[in-house]
Design a protein around this motif. Structure first.
Motif, PDB file in Angstrom:
ATOM      1  N   PRO A   1       0.772  -1.065  -0.110  1.00 23.16           N
ATOM      2  CA  PRO A   1       0.012   0.010   0.042  1.00 23.16           C
ATOM      3  C   PRO A   1       0.816   1.275  -0.044  1.00 23.16           C
ATOM      4  CG  PRO A   1      -0.670  -1.464   1.582  1.00 23.16           C
ATOM      5  CD  PRO A   1       0.631  -2.103   1.230  1.00 23.16           C
ATOM      6  N   THR A   2       0.355   2.484  -0.518  1.00 20.98           N
ATOM      7  CA  THR A   2       1.207   3.580  -0.418  1.00 20.98           C
ATOM      8  C   THR A   2       1.251   4.032   0.811  1.00 20.98           C
ATOM      9  OG1 THR A   2      -0.838   4.795  -0.761  1.00 20.98           O
ATOM     10  CG2 THR A   2       0.234   4.293  -2.704  1.00 20.98           C
TER      11      THR A   2
ATOM     12  N   SER B   1     -10.579  -1.734   4.582  1.00 17.11           N
ATOM     13  CA  SER B   1      -9.840  -1.496   3.298  1.00 17.11           C
ATOM     14  C   SER B   1      -9.654  -0.131   3.025  1.00 17.11           C
ATOM     15  CB  SER B   1     -10.778  -2.011   2.144  1.00 17.11           C
ATOM     16  OG  SER B   1     -11.993  -1.513   2.075  1.00 17.11           O
ATOM     17  N   VAL B   2      -8.635   0.478   2.596  1.00 14.28           N
ATOM     18  CA  VAL B   2      -8.345   1.796   2.623  1.00 14.28           C
ATOM     19  C   VAL B   2      -8.220   2.136   0.978  1.00 14.28           C
ATOM     20  CG1 VAL B   2      -6.771   3.581   3.194  1.00 14.28           C
ATOM     21  CG2 VAL B   2      -7.145   1.599   4.772  1.00 14.28           C
ATOM     22  N   PRO B   3      -8.916   2.798   0.200  1.00 15.51           N
ATOM     23  CA  PRO B   3      -8.728   3.122  -0.846  1.00 15.51           C
ATOM     24  C   PRO B   3      -7.576   4.069  -1.147  1.00 15.51           C
ATOM     25  CG  PRO B   3     -10.835   4.230  -0.288  1.00 15.51           C
ATOM     26  CD  PRO B   3     -10.185   3.242   0.800  1.00 15.51           C
ATOM     27  N   ALA B   4      -6.950   4.171  -2.389  1.00 10.61           N
ATOM     28  CA  ALA B   4      -6.016   5.139  -2.619  1.00 10.61           C
ATOM     29  C   ALA B   4      -6.295   6.512  -2.266  1.00 10.61           C
ATOM     30  CB  ALA B   4      -5.501   4.991  -4.054  1.00 10.61           C
ATOM     31  N   ASP B   5      -7.441   6.821  -2.518  1.00  6.95           N
ATOM     32  CA  ASP B   5      -8.008   8.405  -2.226  1.00  6.95           C
ATOM     33  C   ASP B   5      -8.728   8.788  -0.941  1.00  6.95           C
ATOM     34  OD1 ASP B   5     -10.150   6.861  -2.967  1.00  6.95           O
ATOM     35  OD2 ASP B   5     -11.037   8.335  -4.400  1.00  6.95           O
ATOM     36  N   CYS B   6      -8.315   7.648  -0.154  1.00  6.94           N
ATOM     37  CA  CYS B   6      -9.130   8.016   1.358  1.00  6.94           C
ATOM     38  C   CYS B   6      -8.676   9.203   1.856  1.00  6.94           C
ATOM     39  CB  CYS B   6      -8.696   6.721   2.041  1.00  6.94           C
ATOM     40  SG  CYS B   6      -9.301   6.782   3.842  1.00  6.94           S
ATOM     41  N   PRO B   7      -9.662  10.132   2.430  1.00  6.05           N
ATOM     42  CA  PRO B   7      -9.429  11.228   3.249  1.00  6.05           C
ATOM     43  C   PRO B   7      -8.526  10.877   4.330  1.00  6.05           C
ATOM     44  CG  PRO B   7     -11.736  10.747   3.540  1.00  6.05           C
ATOM     45  CD  PRO B   7     -11.193   9.788   2.303  1.00  6.05           C
TER      46      PRO B   7
ATOM     47  N   HIS C   1       0.257   7.002   2.104  1.00  2.22           N
ATOM     48  CA  HIS C   1      -0.987   7.587   2.313  1.00  2.22           C
ATOM     49  C   HIS C   1      -1.808   6.259   2.803  1.00  2.22           C
ATOM     50  CE1 HIS C   1      -4.555  10.094   2.066  1.00  2.22           C
ATOM     51  NE2 HIS C   1      -5.228   8.969   1.481  1.00  2.22           N
ATOM     52  N   GLN C   2      -2.022   5.183   2.200  1.00  5.93           N
ATOM     53  CA  GLN C   2      -3.068   4.306   2.620  1.00  5.93           C
ATOM     54  C   GLN C   2      -2.436   3.564   3.917  1.00  5.93           C
ATOM     55  OE1 GLN C   2      -2.722   2.061  -1.241  1.00  5.93           O
ATOM     56  NE2 GLN C   2      -4.660   1.908  -1.145  1.00  5.93           N
ATOM     57  N   GLN C   3      -1.253   3.451   4.220  1.00  5.94           N
ATOM     58  CA  GLN C   3      -0.797   2.771   5.299  1.00  5.94           C
ATOM     59  C   GLN C   3      -0.926   3.931   6.531  1.00  5.94           C
ATOM     60  OE1 GLN C   3       3.513   2.172   4.628  1.00  5.94           O
ATOM     61  NE2 GLN C   3       3.297   0.468   3.391  1.00  5.94           N
ATOM     62  N   PHE C   4      -0.564   5.013   6.172  1.00 11.05           N
ATOM     63  CA  PHE C   4      -1.054   6.308   7.262  1.00 11.05           C
ATOM     64  C   PHE C   4      -2.436   5.783   7.908  1.00 11.05           C
ATOM     65  CE2 PHE C   4      -2.799  10.451   8.346  1.00 11.05           C
ATOM     66  CZ  PHE C   4      -2.155  10.557   9.290  1.00 11.05           C
ATOM     67  N   CYS C   5      -3.412   6.211   6.802  1.00  6.62           N
ATOM     68  CA  CYS C   5      -4.771   5.879   6.990  1.00  6.62           C
ATOM     69  C   CYS C   5      -5.192   4.864   7.968  1.00  6.62           C
ATOM     70  CB  CYS C   5      -5.721   6.159   5.780  1.00  6.62           C
ATOM     71  SG  CYS C   5      -5.754   7.696   4.974  1.00  6.62           S
ATOM     72  N   LEU C   6      -4.781   3.585   7.501  1.00  2.00           N
ATOM     73  CA  LEU C   6      -4.930   2.391   8.176  1.00  2.00           C
ATOM     74  C   LEU C   6      -4.396   2.281   9.610  1.00  2.00           C
ATOM     75  CD1 LEU C   6      -5.902  -0.689   8.158  1.00  2.00           C
ATOM     76  CD2 LEU C   6      -3.497  -1.235   7.279  1.00  2.00           C
ATOM     77  N   LEU C   7      -3.278   2.896   9.838  1.00  4.36           N
ATOM     78  CA  LEU C   7      -2.659   2.820  11.359  1.00  4.36           C
ATOM     79  C   LEU C   7      -3.498   3.881  12.026  1.00  4.36           C
ATOM     80  CD1 LEU C   7      -0.261   1.654   9.967  1.00  4.36           C
ATOM     81  CD2 LEU C   7       1.180   2.909  11.418  1.00  4.36           C
ATOM     82  N   ILE C   8      -4.241   4.925  11.523  1.00  3.10           N
ATOM     83  CA  ILE C   8      -4.934   5.762  12.285  1.00  3.10           C
ATOM     84  C   ILE C   8      -6.031   5.168  12.572  1.00  3.10           C
ATOM     85  CG2 ILE C   8      -6.149   8.005  12.392  1.00  3.10           C
ATOM     86  CD1 ILE C   8      -3.093   8.394  12.635  1.00  3.10           C
ATOM     87  N   GLU C   9      -6.788   4.525  11.761  1.00  4.01           N
ATOM     88  CA  GLU C   9      -8.091   3.764  11.798  1.00  4.01           C
ATOM     89  C   GLU C   9      -7.685   2.824  12.871  1.00  4.01           C
ATOM     90  OE1 GLU C   9     -10.844   4.527  10.929  1.00  4.01           O
ATOM     91  OE2 GLU C   9     -10.616   5.479   9.150  1.00  4.01           O
ATOM     92  N   VAL C  10      -6.893   1.963  12.840  1.00  6.04           N
ATOM     93  CA  VAL C  10      -6.516   1.004  14.030  1.00  6.04           C
ATOM     94  C   VAL C  10      -6.316   1.652  15.464  1.00  6.04           C
ATOM     95  CG1 VAL C  10      -4.901  -0.809  14.680  1.00  6.04           C
ATOM     96  CG2 VAL C  10      -5.482  -0.749  12.376  1.00  6.04           C
ATOM     97  N   PHE C  11      -5.464   2.864  15.503  1.00  7.28           N
ATOM     98  CA  PHE C  11      -5.571   3.349  16.674  1.00  7.28           C
ATOM     99  C   PHE C  11      -6.727   3.973  17.461  1.00  7.28           C
ATOM    100  CE2 PHE C  11      -5.290   7.590  18.876  1.00  7.28           C
ATOM    101  CZ  PHE C  11      -4.681   7.259  19.756  1.00  7.28           C
TER     102      PHE C  11
END
Length: 325
Positions: free
Chosen positions: A279-280, A306-312, A282-292
């Motif tokens: 994952p990019t 799932s974290v799309p490439a254009d996830c805010p 950006h996707q890794q960042f969004c996933l880690l924040i969601e898990v936090f």
């Protein structure tokens, strides 16, 4: 100021050129320095925007292509009053096709004076052999992290990298590598941002330790942005960011439906993948924040979202701040 009395080579009568101005410049402290001198000479001169315009138009006739980013950085430093007299000189010497001296080095500084509309004192060296141009600026430029290290910073290269990414996170809302390489932050702007945000040093320390444990599956600047994003949510959240990073690196006592367990499994799987397949940032960042957020709210998960490439960019949960208040 007097003007030169010769145009192109006396032997070349086919393409006359305008006679150049600014033959004589006033030295700091009195006296003059002649741009067209054949003898080597150096003096400090206050270069005005008008002088810089003339020098660029009439003396910058044999030089490399100007780099817009370098010109803009110099101009911004001048506008911010962070441009210092370092001893580096504007260099002039006689090209064999011209009867007057041309710019060998310094075109970006001259252009920046015009752009910033400010006068600056700098050294001017004349009577330089024009062959020196091919050897000018061929040494290795001083890196920003080297200056940070000289100023006593630890892990200076990683500190510079994470600082640049965090700056983009805060000002551009993005966790992506800067297109085309480095961003437009100059060295003093990086140092100023660190001084204004000393917690960046803690960010580097925690992220560096986690990065090693994950065998580079998640990039260091991505981890730094995650820690920073969490830590900025509330004055008490830096401790929560530390605890979360400790949990995802330690992994003891986790159940199969614990979001931290699922995250660790995903990261270990990514470590076996080629970089292009991961994952990019950006996707890794969004996933880690969601898990936090799930970890902070004591939620369980059967699988990671799932974290799309254009996830805010996700916001950090305010649960801990609400409970404290």
């Amino acid at each position: 100021m007097s003007t030169a009395v010769t145009g192109r080579r006396a032997s070349d009568q086919t393409s006359p050129m305008r006679r150049p101005t600014l033959l004589v410049l006033p030295r700091q402290g009195g006296g003059e320095i002649r741009l067209d001198s054949r003898a080597p000479d150096i003096a400090f001169v206050t270069v005005t925007p008008r002088m810089a315009q003339v020098l660029l138009a009439e003396r910058n006739l044999h030089n490399r292509r100007m780099v817009p980013l370098a010109r803009a950085r110099h101009a911004k430093a001048m506008q911010d009053r962070r441009f210092l007299t370092t001893g580096d000189t504007l260099k002039f010497g006689h090209h064999p096709d011209y009867a007057w001296a041309l710019t060998i080095d310094g075109q970006h500084r001259l252009a920046a004076i015009v752009d910033a509309d400010r006068s600056f004192t700098m050294g001017i060296a004349v009577g330089i052999n024009f062959e020196a141009q091919q050897y000018t600026d061929t040494g290795r430029a001083r890196k920003v992290h080297e200056t940070l290290a000289l100023n006593g910073e630890q892990n200076a290269l990683k500190l510079e990298t994470i600082t640049r990414w965090v700056y983009r996170l805060q000002h551009e809302g993005t966790v992506r590598k800067h297109r085309g390489g480095r961003d437009s932050l100059s060295g003093y702007e990086v140092a100023d941002f660190i001084d204004a945000n000393p917690m960046l040093r803690d960010c580097v320390s925690v992220s560096r330790s986690t990065y090693r444990r994950f065998k580079t599956a998640v990039s260091l600047p991505t981890l730094g942005c995650v820690w920073w994003h969490i830590a900025q949510a509330d004055p008490t959240y830096p401790a929560l960011a530390d605890e979360f990073f400790a949990r995802i690196t330690d992994g003891t006592g986790l159940t199969a439906h614990d979001p931290v367990y699922l995250l660790r499994e995903r990261i270990h799987a990514m470590a076996t993948q080629k970089v292009a397949a991961r994952p990019t940032p950006h996707q890794q960042f969004c996933l880690l924040i969601e898990v936090f957020n799930a970890w902070l709210e004591n939620r369980t998960m059967r699988r990671l979202p799932s974290v799309p490439a254009d996830c805010p960019l996700p916001a950090v949960s305010s649960k801990a701040a609400i409970v404290r208040s």
